[in-house]
Each structure stands twice: as C-alpha cells, then as structure tokens.
Scaffold this motif. Structure first.
Motif: not given
Length: 192
Positions: A83-101
């Motif tokens: 959801p674009f309204l939460f785009g930044t939050k999604f990226v920052l959260q993904a950086k916590r839980f993705a090992r590679h990409k």
C-alpha cells in the motif's frame, strides 16, 4: 480523487514478469501484501517457496497478517506491491526481516522525498537498482478495471544486503519489445 479501500491496487502480470527478466532471486519469497496473489502466483509458478500474507482477505494467502506488526523469523526475500500510503514503513520493516533482497513496486516519485533520504543512503541494506517502466502500467482501484489507463509512472525498487556501490537504473522495455510476452503471454488488456 479518493484512494481505494485499504489502498488496494493489484499488480497485473506484465509488471512482474517483465521485472523478473531483469532481477534474479534465490531462496524463499515472502509477499506480505499479497492481495489476490498476483505476485505470489508467478513466483510459485517459477518454483519458489512462497509465503503469501495480507492484512485483508482477498481470497489468497493468509489474511489477518499485519506486516508492519510482524516480529518473527527472517526470510530470504520480500517482494511486494505495498500500500503506497505505508511505503516507507514497508521498506523499513522489510529491512528487518529479509536476509537477501527486497523488491517493491512504487510510483517513480517514491525516490524523490526528503523523509526517505536517509533510507536511500543506508549502506547496510542499500538500494541496488531502480527499474522504471518505459511504458505506463495500469493498476486499478480495488482491482476494478476502467477504460482509463494509468496517469502514474512506476518502477521496481530493489534493495540488496550484499550490494556494494551506488545503485543503478535499468529501464524495463515497452511491452512490444519483450519477446517473452509475444511468444508465451497474451498482451494484458490493462497495458497502455
């Protein structure tokens, strides 16, 4: 113009298939805003182990899962049209839980925002590539097709924990130049 309920603009087949001609993934995939499963289904078809979740029940994956509140195991890759309204939050959260990409589909304008400057400067999980579409793709509010095409340009943004150096830009060719679609997939009706 009002946004779709839950900011739901499903991804059509072309933007995913065209992107995967440019970016390769290894390991498992988590699609945390899976909607109707458009992205997850393509990765499944390609033989990936896919976890598909969403906050809302769109008939695919595991509903009731709030990605922004997730605090569990890591996965290899996170790929989504959030959801674009939460785009930044999604990226920052993904950086916590993705090992590679991490790969996320956003409007081109996502890259040009003061509040995201530091996120794009991150060296621990850096932006590797920016893949703008050279032809507009359409995403419809709540998945309901209209006769009007999109007025927004989109790009895939890819963060890679192992990337060293500056990010690069690689344009995704117009539909008519992509052999994969000419031979195997009928031209999407929603592609303008």
């Amino acid at each position: 113009m009002a946004r779709a309920e839950n900011d739901f603009y499903p991804t059509t087949q072309y933007p995913i298939e065209a992107f995967l001609m440019h970016e390769k993934f290894t390991g498992n995939i988590w699609e945390p805003a899976c909607g109707e499963g458009d992205i997850a289904k393509i990765f499944l078809r390609k033989g990936f182990n896919v976890k598909a979740t969403d906050l809302v029940d769109y008939g695919f994956g595991t509903p009731g899962q709030d990605f922004l509140k997730y605090d569990g195991e890591m996965v290899d890759n996170i790929v989504t049209n959030p959801p674009f309204l939460f785009g930044t939050k999604f990226v920052l959260q993904a950086k916590r839980f993705a090992r590679h990409k991490i790969a996320m589909l956003f409007p081109l304008s996502f890259i040009g925002c003061q509040e995201r400057y530091e996120m794009f400067q991150d060296k621990e999980f850096p932006l590797k590539a920016y893949y703008p579409f050279s032809q507009r793709i359409s995403m419809y509010a709540d998945g309901k097709k209209t006769k009007n095409g999109s007025k927004i340009d989109f790009a895939w943004y890819v963060w890679d924990r192992n990337h060293i150096g500056k990010p690069w830009i690689e344009w995704i060719k117009p539909y008519t130049e992509i052999i994969l679609f000419e031979k195997h997939i009928s031209k999407p009706k929603d592609f303008k």
